[in-house]
Design a protein around this motif. Structure first.
Motif, PDB file in Angstrom:
ATOM      1  N   ASN A  34      67.677 -15.510 -11.954  1.00 21.99           N
ATOM      2  CA  ASN A  34      68.044 -16.363 -13.095  1.00 21.99           C
ATOM      3  C   ASN A  34      69.465 -16.109 -13.587  1.00 21.99           C
ATOM      4  OD1 ASN A  34      65.527 -17.707 -13.221  1.00 21.99           O
ATOM      5  ND2 ASN A  34      64.646 -15.921 -14.238  1.00 21.99           N
ATOM      6  N   LYS A  35      70.396 -16.048 -12.625  1.00 22.02           N
ATOM      7  CA  LYS A  35      71.805 -15.802 -12.929  1.00 22.02           C
ATOM      8  C   LYS A  35      72.484 -17.053 -13.470  1.00 22.02           C
ATOM      9  CE  LYS A  35      72.519 -14.920  -8.572  1.00 22.02           C
ATOM     10  NZ  LYS A  35      71.238 -15.194  -7.973  1.00 22.02           N
ATOM     11  N   GLY A  36      71.893 -18.221 -13.152  1.00 20.16           N
ATOM     12  CA  GLY A  36      72.501 -19.486 -13.549  1.00 20.16           C
ATOM     13  C   GLY A  36      73.407 -20.059 -12.478  1.00 20.16           C
ATOM     14  N   TYR A  37      73.455 -19.420 -11.327  1.00 21.30           N
ATOM     15  CA  TYR A  37      74.255 -19.897 -10.200  1.00 21.30           C
ATOM     16  C   TYR A  37      73.616 -19.414  -8.903  1.00 21.30           C
ATOM     17  CZ  TYR A  37      76.108 -15.127 -10.126  1.00 21.30           C
ATOM     18  OH  TYR A  37      76.227 -13.758 -10.069  1.00 21.30           O
ATOM     19  N   LEU A  38      74.035 -20.009  -7.806  1.00 27.10           N
ATOM     20  CA  LEU A  38      73.582 -19.581  -6.487  1.00 27.10           C
ATOM     21  C   LEU A  38      74.707 -18.844  -5.781  1.00 27.10           C
ATOM     22  CD1 LEU A  38      71.742 -22.770  -5.112  1.00 27.10           C
ATOM     23  CD2 LEU A  38      70.777 -20.848  -6.395  1.00 27.10           C
ATOM     24  N   SER A  39      74.393 -17.673  -5.274  1.00 29.39           N
ATOM     25  CA  SER A  39      75.351 -16.940  -4.444  1.00 29.39           C
ATOM     26  C   SER A  39      75.428 -17.640  -3.088  1.00 29.39           C
ATOM     27  CB  SER A  39      74.867 -15.506  -4.245  1.00 29.39           C
ATOM     28  OG  SER A  39      73.668 -15.513  -3.466  1.00 29.39           O
ATOM     29  N   ARG A  40      76.304 -17.158  -2.229  1.00 28.05           N
ATOM     30  CA  ARG A  40      76.411 -17.728  -0.875  1.00 28.05           C
ATOM     31  C   ARG A  40      75.052 -17.701  -0.174  1.00 28.05           C
ATOM     32  NH1 ARG A  40      81.458 -18.353   1.391  1.00 28.05           N
ATOM     33  NH2 ARG A  40      80.597 -18.216   3.470  1.00 28.05           N
ATOM     34  N   GLU A  41      74.384 -16.559  -0.247  1.00 30.20           N
ATOM     35  CA  GLU A  41      73.087 -16.410   0.413  1.00 30.20           C
ATOM     36  C   GLU A  41      72.036 -17.314  -0.224  1.00 30.20           C
ATOM     37  OE1 GLU A  41      72.607 -14.874   3.354  1.00 30.20           O
ATOM     38  OE2 GLU A  41      74.786 -14.607   3.210  1.00 30.20           O
ATOM     39  N   ASP A  42      72.037 -17.388  -1.558  1.00 23.02           N
ATOM     40  CA  ASP A  42      71.101 -18.276  -2.253  1.00 23.02           C
ATOM     41  C   ASP A  42      71.323 -19.721  -1.812  1.00 23.02           C
ATOM     42  OD1 ASP A  42      70.224 -16.088  -3.784  1.00 23.02           O
ATOM     43  OD2 ASP A  42      71.506 -16.600  -5.498  1.00 23.02           O
ATOM     44  N   PHE A  43      72.595 -20.111  -1.702  1.00 21.65           N
ATOM     45  CA  PHE A  43      72.932 -21.476  -1.310  1.00 21.65           C
ATOM     46  C   PHE A  43      72.413 -21.775   0.094  1.00 21.65           C
ATOM     47  CE2 PHE A  43      75.900 -24.551   0.634  1.00 21.65           C
ATOM     48  CZ  PHE A  43      75.604 -25.645  -0.165  1.00 21.65           C
ATOM     49  N   LYS A  44      72.566 -20.826   1.015  1.00 23.09           N
ATOM     50  CA  LYS A  44      72.069 -21.016   2.382  1.00 23.09           C
ATOM     51  C   LYS A  44      70.560 -21.253   2.377  1.00 23.09           C
ATOM     52  CE  LYS A  44      75.472 -17.993   4.587  1.00 23.09           C
ATOM     53  NZ  LYS A  44      75.612 -16.723   5.332  1.00 23.09           N
ATOM     54  N   LEU A  50      65.980 -27.590   1.643  1.00 25.68           N
ATOM     55  CA  LEU A  50      66.138 -29.035   1.468  1.00 25.68           C
ATOM     56  C   LEU A  50      66.365 -29.808   2.764  1.00 25.68           C
ATOM     57  CD1 LEU A  50      68.342 -29.105  -1.749  1.00 25.68           C
ATOM     58  CD2 LEU A  50      65.965 -29.861  -1.540  1.00 25.68           C
ATOM     59  N   PHE A  51      67.097 -29.208   3.700  1.00 21.95           N
ATOM     60  CA  PHE A  51      67.513 -29.952   4.889  1.00 21.95           C
ATOM     61  C   PHE A  51      66.941 -29.419   6.202  1.00 21.95           C
ATOM     62  CE2 PHE A  51      70.805 -30.653   1.678  1.00 21.95           C
ATOM     63  CZ  PHE A  51      70.780 -32.037   1.621  1.00 21.95           C
ATOM     64  N   GLY A  52      66.316 -28.239   6.143  1.00 19.48           N
ATOM     65  CA  GLY A  52      65.655 -27.716   7.334  1.00 19.48           C
ATOM     66  C   GLY A  52      66.551 -27.055   8.356  1.00 19.48           C
ATOM     67  N   TYR A  53      67.762 -26.698   7.986  1.00 19.16           N
ATOM     68  CA  TYR A  53      68.636 -25.978   8.909  1.00 19.16           C
ATOM     69  C   TYR A  53      69.511 -25.006   8.125  1.00 19.16           C
ATOM     70  CZ  TYR A  53      72.804 -28.523   7.440  1.00 19.16           C
ATOM     71  OH  TYR A  53      73.848 -29.014   6.703  1.00 19.16           O
ATOM     72  N   LYS A  54      69.966 -23.957   8.825  1.00 15.26           N
ATOM     73  CA  LYS A  54      70.859 -22.982   8.200  1.00 15.26           C
ATOM     74  C   LYS A  54      72.288 -23.520   8.309  1.00 15.26           C
ATOM     75  CE  LYS A  54      72.461 -18.241   8.525  1.00 15.26           C
ATOM     76  NZ  LYS A  54      72.490 -17.040   9.370  1.00 15.26           N
ATOM     77  N   PRO A  55      72.977 -23.643   7.171  1.00 17.38           N
ATOM     78  CA  PRO A  55      74.342 -24.185   7.218  1.00 17.38           C
ATOM     79  C   PRO A  55      75.304 -23.214   7.904  1.00 17.38           C
ATOM     80  CG  PRO A  55      73.867 -23.351   5.031  1.00 17.38           C
ATOM     81  CD  PRO A  55      72.583 -23.258   5.821  1.00 17.38           C
ATOM     82  N   SER A  56      76.314 -23.777   8.542  1.00 17.94           N
ATOM     83  CA  SER A  56      77.328 -22.953   9.206  1.00 17.94           C
ATOM     84  C   SER A  56      78.214 -22.282   8.157  1.00 17.94           C
ATOM     85  CB  SER A  56      78.186 -23.821  10.121  1.00 17.94           C
ATOM     86  OG  SER A  56      78.986 -24.700   9.334  1.00 17.94           O
ATOM     87  N   LYS A  57      78.953 -21.299   8.596  1.00 22.95           N
ATOM     88  CA  LYS A  57      79.909 -20.614   7.707  1.00 22.95           C
ATOM     89  C   LYS A  57      80.924 -21.623   7.161  1.00 22.95           C
ATOM     90  CE  LYS A  57      83.222 -16.748   7.656  1.00 22.95           C
ATOM     91  NZ  LYS A  57      84.034 -17.338   6.644  1.00 22.95           N
ATOM     92  N   ILE A  58      81.335 -22.559   7.998  1.00 25.17           N
ATOM     93  CA  ILE A  58      82.315 -23.572   7.581  1.00 25.17           C
ATOM     94  C   ILE A  58      81.743 -24.443   6.461  1.00 25.17           C
ATOM     95  CG2 ILE A  58      83.568 -25.637   8.337  1.00 25.17           C
ATOM     96  CD1 ILE A  58      83.796 -24.258  11.107  1.00 25.17           C
ATOM     97  N   VAL A  63      81.840 -25.718   0.564  1.00 22.29           N
ATOM     98  CA  VAL A  63      81.227 -25.892  -0.759  1.00 22.29           C
ATOM     99  C   VAL A  63      81.703 -24.810  -1.714  1.00 22.29           C
ATOM    100  CG1 VAL A  63      79.054 -25.866  -2.039  1.00 22.29           C
ATOM    101  CG2 VAL A  63      79.218 -27.113   0.111  1.00 22.29           C
ATOM    102  N   MET A  64      81.701 -23.577  -1.281  1.00 21.62           N
ATOM    103  CA  MET A  64      82.068 -22.471  -2.167  1.00 21.62           C
ATOM    104  C   MET A  64      83.533 -22.551  -2.599  1.00 21.62           C
ATOM    105  SD  MET A  64      79.152 -21.133  -2.504  1.00 21.62           S
ATOM    106  CE  MET A  64      79.232 -19.566  -3.306  1.00 21.62           C
ATOM    107  N   SER A  65      84.398 -23.072  -1.731  1.00 23.89           N
ATOM    108  CA  SER A  65      85.817 -23.169  -2.090  1.00 23.89           C
ATOM    109  C   SER A  65      86.075 -24.292  -3.085  1.00 23.89           C
ATOM    110  CB  SER A  65      86.670 -23.362  -0.846  1.00 23.89           C
ATOM    111  OG  SER A  65      86.456 -24.645  -0.309  1.00 23.89           O
ATOM    112  N   SER A  66      85.131 -25.213  -3.201  1.00 24.40           N
ATOM    113  CA  SER A  66      85.331 -26.348  -4.098  1.00 24.40           C
ATOM    114  C   SER A  66      84.848 -26.090  -5.521  1.00 24.40           C
ATOM    115  CB  SER A  66      84.615 -27.582  -3.548  1.00 24.40           C
ATOM    116  OG  SER A  66      83.217 -27.430  -3.663  1.00 24.40           O
ATOM    117  N   ILE A  67      84.226 -24.938  -5.747  1.00 25.84           N
ATOM    118  CA  ILE A  67      83.667 -24.658  -7.073  1.00 25.84           C
ATOM    119  C   ILE A  67      84.647 -23.887  -7.936  1.00 25.84           C
ATOM    120  CG2 ILE A  67      81.289 -24.710  -6.242  1.00 25.84           C
ATOM    121  CD1 ILE A  67      81.355 -21.635  -6.288  1.00 25.84           C
ATOM    122  N   ASN A  68      84.330 -23.794  -9.198  1.00 26.92           N
ATOM    123  CA  ASN A  68      85.143 -23.063 -10.163  1.00 26.92           C
ATOM    124  C   ASN A  68      85.246 -21.597  -9.736  1.00 26.92           C
ATOM    125  OD1 ASN A  68      86.201 -21.708 -12.376  1.00 26.92           O
ATOM    126  ND2 ASN A  68      85.027 -22.900 -13.871  1.00 26.92           N
TER     127      ASN A  68
END
Length: 163
Positions: A34-44, A50-58, A63-68
């Motif tokens: 309950n941090k209020g955000y998703l870490s890189r691992e949480d996002f993966k 949601l989509f059924g696949y592990k996202p690539s590092k790219i 996504v991570m570079s586009s956030i605050n």
């Protein structure tokens, strides 16, 4: 692929309320502490859910570079925006595939000039044949006399990311 900048399709739409609730629930479930955000691992984990696949590092980097940068991860609003863009890209790809399949009447996985002529006769019967031939030659990127799905997809997306 998640795209942080630019358009993924020619339209933007809001998800239906049940889909939106699902995305929020996935966000909350992946934000275990309950941090209020998703870490890189949480996002993966959320993408797998949601989509059924592990996202690539790219994809994750995009996504991570586009956030605050003042936050330690991706906030709910940024997450919802990224998921919406991904869903739109999937829908757009599906529409392109549907159009290609409609043109590919013999289910060969490629289009010939004859396929183009027949399709254009149905949708634009007064279009001169020379224009159809020019379009075919332009779309047939490797000039092998066949338009692959990749060629077709590229032609339909041409110029969309210019804003």
């Amino acid at each position: 692929m998640f795209l942080a900048k630019g358009r993924t399709s020619p339209r933007t739409s809001e998800p239906d309320p049940s889909e939106h609730r699902k995305w929020v629930e996935v966000f909350k479930a992946c934000d275990e502490d309950n941090k209020g955000y998703l870490s890189r691992e949480d996002f993966k984990v959320a993408v797998v859910t949601l989509f059924g696949y592990k996202p690539s590092k790219i994809e994750v980097d995009s996504v991570m570079s586009s956030i605050n940068q003042n936050t330690s991860g991706i906030l709910l609003g940024d997450f919802l925006n990224a998921v919406r863009k991904k869903k739109e890209a999937q829908l757009y790809w599906s529409e392109i595939r549907h159009i290609f399949t409609a043109f590919d009447r013999h289910y060969r996985g490629f289009l010939t000039l004859e396929d183009f002529k027949k399709a254009f006769k149905q949708v634009a019967p007064k279009l001169p044949e020379r224009i159809i031939v020019e379009v075919f030659r332009e779309v047939d990127q490797d000039s092998d006399g066949h338009v692959s799905f990749k060629d077709f997809e590229y032609a339909l997306k041409y110029g969309q990311n210019e804003a």
